[in-house]
Design an enzyme around this catalytic site. Structure first.
Site, short mmCIF file in Angstrom:
data_model
loop_
_atom_site.label_atom_id
_atom_site.label_comp_id
_atom_site.label_asym_id
_atom_site.label_seq_id
_atom_site.Cartn_x
_atom_site.Cartn_y
_atom_site.Cartn_z
N ARG A 50 12.93 -62.95 15.43
CA ARG A 50 11.67 -61.34 15.48
C ARG A 50 11.78 -60.00 15.95
O ARG A 50 11.22 -59.54 15.13
CB ARG A 50 11.05 -62.32 16.13
CG ARG A 50 9.51 -62.31 15.85
CD ARG A 50 8.59 -63.38 16.42
NE ARG A 50 8.39 -63.87 17.84
CZ ARG A 50 7.77 -63.91 19.20
NH1 ARG A 50 6.73 -64.57 18.12
NH2 ARG A 50 8.03 -64.20 20.35
N LYS A 149 5.60 -57.78 16.20
CA LYS A 149 5.10 -57.40 17.80
C LYS A 149 4.89 -56.21 18.49
O LYS A 149 6.65 -55.89 18.40
CB LYS A 149 5.96 -58.59 18.51
CG LYS A 149 5.04 -59.92 19.43
CD LYS A 149 6.05 -60.95 19.58
CE LYS A 149 6.03 -60.98 21.07
NZ LYS A 149 4.74 -60.89 21.57
N GLU A 182 -6.26 -66.71 16.56
CA GLU A 182 -5.27 -67.14 17.68
C GLU A 182 -6.09 -66.00 18.69
O GLU A 182 -6.82 -65.91 18.56
CB GLU A 182 -3.86 -66.43 17.47
CG GLU A 182 -3.59 -65.00 17.37
CD GLU A 182 -2.70 -64.40 17.03
OE1 GLU A 182 -1.63 -65.64 17.45
OE2 GLU A 182 -2.40 -63.71 17.04
#
Ligand code: PXG
Length: 288
Positions: A50, A149, A182
């Site tokens: 990721r 991210k 979220e």
């Protein structure tokens, strides 16, 4: 504590980078938060994949291979004599000038910090959390995709400020249509009639590694899972709500926006998933 910066270890006080680093000036960089349980770095390969994917879209070339990055993480844990740890991997664009142009930054900086885990109070898992939805909506995937991210977490920080100002520890962020996306650092799940529901990635949710793990556990336990658009009403009338994230693991939620969820106590599916999660954390990962 020894901190890894570009292949060398520095004492905490000496671990420094330039004020001209674009990670600081523009939030230009990527990161991962990872856990090590009893000498096993949970899902380390998935976290590194990721990290490289986030960097790929930002055209930020990480000066290590994935294998070298895995080794750097395990070495950082070992050199700090830790068996249980929270690891933060940060890649910044590096030092540039005061303009935005990332191509003026010649050397990305790789930072790895391994620290003791600051565990959340056991009360939170036993009694469950009370949370709220907040006005700040999640970044639009069409603008800044939450799958990246990045070091720019202001969207989440604004939501966190709203929750804390209102006296709550965590916030639910909605998308631009008002559907559930979220939390500020966790994914969200609902349970209704013994089935799991969680918003799909296209709602502007990070594909959390804990979320993926819960999907796997649910599959093994024959619990049906739906990745579905979810409204606040559906959440208020669900039997159980819980959050998932590397730091928090699986946390039961017992009240949302003043509405009691289910019985007002952590539900049986949530508790079962917590139990299964605790069993696998020292098994699925890379040994240090
Ligand atoms: N959503 C967001 C927005 C996140 O930042 C998660 C979901 C859960 O993903 P994982 O892969 O961890 O299951 C995150 C996790 C912290 C902290 O210390 C956590 C995250 C970022 C920054 C701090 O709680 N990310």
């Amino acid at each position: 504590m020894k901190v890894y910066i570009n292949g060398k270890f520095f004492a905490k006080e000496e671990a420094k980078i330039s004020v001209f680093d674009h990670g600081l000036l523009y939030g230009d960089g990527v990161f991962e938060g990872i856990r090590c349980y009893n000498g096993v770095v949970f899902k380390l390969e998935e976290h590194i994949v990721r990290l490289f994917e986030s960097a790929h879209t930002l055209m930020l070339s990480i000066p290590l291979t994935k294998e070298e990055m895995i080794k750097a993480v395990t070495e950082t844990i070992k050199i700090n004599n830790l068996r249980d740890a929270y690891i933060r991997v940060v890649i910044t664009r590096g030092q540039g000038d005061l303009g935005l142009d990332p191509y003026k930054c010649k050397q990305p900086i790789v930072i790895i910090i391994a620290d003791k885990v600051a565990l959340y109070p056991p009360k939170m898992y036993k009694e469950g959390l009370e949370i709220i939805t907040v006005p700040t909506i999640r970044n639009l995937p069409e603008a800044l995709n939450p799958q990246i991210k990045s070091l720019n977490y202001l969207n989440n920080i604004l939501a966190k400020i709203e929750a804390v100002n209102a006296g709550y520890q965590e916030a639910i962020m909605l998308d631009s249509m008002g559907y559930i996306a979220e939390c500020t650092g966790d994914n969200i799940f609902l349970v209704k009639r013994n089935e799991l529901y969680t918003p799909p990635q296209c709602m502007g949710t990070l594909r959390g590694i804990t979320r993926d793990t819960v999907l796997e556990l649910a599959h093994n336990l024959n619990i049906p899972v739906h990745e579905h658009v979810l409204t606040r009403h559906e959440m208020y009338i669900s039997d159980e709500v819980f959050l998932t994230g590397t730091a928090a693991e699986i946390v039961p939620v017992v009240k949302v926006d003043g509405r009691t969820i289910g019985s007002g106590k952590p539900g049986k599916i949530t508790l079962r998933l917590i139990e299964e999660f605790r069993k696998i954390v020292c098994k699925e990962g890379v040994k240090i």
